[in-house]
Write a protein that holds these residues in place. Structure first.
Motif, mmCIF file in Angstrom:
data_model
loop_
_atom_site.group_PDB
_atom_site.id
_atom_site.type_symbol
_atom_site.label_atom_id
_atom_site.label_comp_id
_atom_site.label_asym_id
_atom_site.label_seq_id
_atom_site.Cartn_x
_atom_site.Cartn_y
_atom_site.Cartn_z
ATOM 1 N N ARG A 167 -3.780 0.069 18.336
ATOM 2 C CA ARG A 167 -4.155 -0.999 17.400
ATOM 3 C C ARG A 167 -2.964 -1.899 17.084
ATOM 4 O O ARG A 167 -3.087 -3.128 17.045
ATOM 5 N N LEU A 168 -1.807 -1.278 16.847
ATOM 6 C CA LEU A 168 -0.632 -2.063 16.464
ATOM 7 C C LEU A 168 -0.104 -2.891 17.633
ATOM 8 O O LEU A 168 0.475 -3.958 17.422
ATOM 9 N N ASP A 173 -7.996 2.091 9.742
ATOM 10 C CA ASP A 173 -8.276 0.730 9.266
ATOM 11 C C ASP A 173 -7.286 0.331 8.175
ATOM 12 O O ASP A 173 -6.742 -0.780 8.180
ATOM 13 N N SER A 174 -7.065 1.245 7.237
ATOM 14 C CA SER A 174 -6.161 0.968 6.123
ATOM 15 C C SER A 174 -4.723 0.804 6.599
ATOM 16 O O SER A 174 -4.009 -0.115 6.175
ATOM 17 N N GLU A 175 -4.289 1.686 7.489
ATOM 18 C CA GLU A 175 -2.904 1.633 7.973
ATOM 19 C C GLU A 175 -2.670 0.375 8.803
ATOM 20 O O GLU A 175 -1.596 -0.241 8.730
ATOM 21 N N GLU A 176 -3.665 -0.016 9.562
ATOM 22 C CA GLU A 176 -3.547 -1.242 10.357
ATOM 23 C C GLU A 176 -3.355 -2.458 9.449
ATOM 24 O O GLU A 176 -2.498 -3.314 9.702
ATOM 25 N N VAL A 177 -4.137 -2.524 8.379
ATOM 26 C CA VAL A 177 -4.011 -3.630 7.422
ATOM 27 C C VAL A 177 -2.647 -3.580 6.735
ATOM 28 O O VAL A 177 -1.997 -4.618 6.539
ATOM 29 N N ASP A 201 -6.185 5.861 -0.299
ATOM 30 C CA ASP A 201 -5.583 5.931 1.034
ATOM 31 C C ASP A 201 -4.608 7.101 1.163
ATOM 32 O O ASP A 201 -4.602 7.812 2.170
ATOM 33 N N LYS A 202 -3.778 7.296 0.135
ATOM 34 C CA LYS A 202 -2.786 8.370 0.206
ATOM 35 C C LYS A 202 -3.460 9.738 0.238
ATOM 36 O O LYS A 202 -2.955 10.681 0.873
ATOM 37 N N ASP A 203 -4.621 9.856 -0.425
ATOM 38 C CA ASP A 203 -5.340 11.132 -0.433
ATOM 39 C C ASP A 203 -6.003 11.395 0.917
ATOM 40 O O ASP A 203 -6.078 12.546 1.367
ATOM 41 N N ILE A 204 -6.480 10.338 1.557
ATOM 42 C CA ILE A 204 -7.047 10.485 2.901
ATOM 43 C C ILE A 204 -5.968 10.978 3.857
ATOM 44 O O ILE A 204 -6.197 11.876 4.672
ATOM 45 N N TYR A 205 -4.774 10.395 3.730
ATOM 46 C CA TYR A 205 -3.664 10.810 4.591
ATOM 47 C C TYR A 205 -3.327 12.286 4.370
ATOM 48 O O TYR A 205 -3.151 13.046 5.334
ATOM 49 N N LEU A 206 -3.253 12.704 3.121
ATOM 50 C CA LEU A 206 -2.917 14.095 2.817
ATOM 51 C C LEU A 206 -3.990 15.052 3.332
ATOM 52 O O LEU A 206 -3.677 16.113 3.886
#
Length: 217
Positions: A173-174, A105-109, A54-59
């Protein structure tokens, strides 16, 4: 980031010292810029197609949507020359959208789990033999409201740092998660009201949580 710094430094040298040594038709700057861009694009695509955390996707999304187009391509020393070169995006649109969906999706979870933990801690505080804090002469239970607002805001801020569009999508989403959280809060509070009437600080806890509702208005 290291490659980006190298690109900026090298292209700055080209602008300041090299392009004037060649006729305009040689398109020296454009050649350098396209070589760097194509290399970055190939590396970005390779990374995007691999199994990223997840952190790599963000970067990667931050680099593609924010750092590269805004910091690199809008650099004062390079912007004029880069505007003449049609470099395009680092990632194909379809691949970028796929990464954005994974991130969202990841951040929402993540935010949903944070809200759940906030509520669990609040419920645990109700069970403690401790009087709620007083603020301006009134019982308050503000920590829950503060944690919830911070959790949502920090999630929105991270997404906004990628791009405005990603930030807006996560905000939508939030906004749908908040009513679900408030229903869980209400249900937990109703259960406490029914089952904890003998609690030493039953009334102060009720008052504190009623006052706390103002934080969610």
């Amino acid at each position: 980031l290291h490659m980006g710094k190298t690109m900026k430094e090298d292209l700055t040298v080209v602008v300041k010292y090299i392009i004037q040594l060649y006729p305009p038709e040689f398109n020296v700057f454009g050649t350098y810029a396209e070589l760097y861009h194509n290399y970055f694009a190939s590396q970005a695509k390779k990374s995007a197609e691999s199994r990223l955390e997840d952190k790599d996707i963000y970067l990667l999304l931050s680099w593609v949507h924010n750092i590269y187009p805004k910091d690199m391509r809008k650099d004062p020393a390079l912007a004029k020359e880069l505007d003449k070169v049609k470099l395009g995006s680092l990632l194909p649109s379809s691949l970028s959208k796929e990464l954005e969906k994974k991130y969202l999706d990841s951040e929402e979870v993540t935010v949903k789990n944070m809200l759940s933990r906030c509520l669990d801690k609040e419920i645990q505080r109700w069970k403690e033999d401790k009087e709620p804090e007083m603020l301006n002469g009134h019982f308050q239970s503000e920590l829950l409201g503060i944690f919830v607002i911070q959790s949502i805001y920090s999630g929105q801020k991270r997404a906004q740092d990628i791009s405005r569009a990603v930030g807006e999508e996560l905000s939508q989403r939030l906004l749908k998660e908040l009513p679900a959280f408030l229903r869980s809060y209400r249900d937990a509070f109703e259960e406490f009201k029914e089952k904890s009437t003998k609690h030493t600080y039953y009334k102060p806890i009720l008052i504190a949580n009623i006052n706390n509702c103002w934080n969610f208005r």
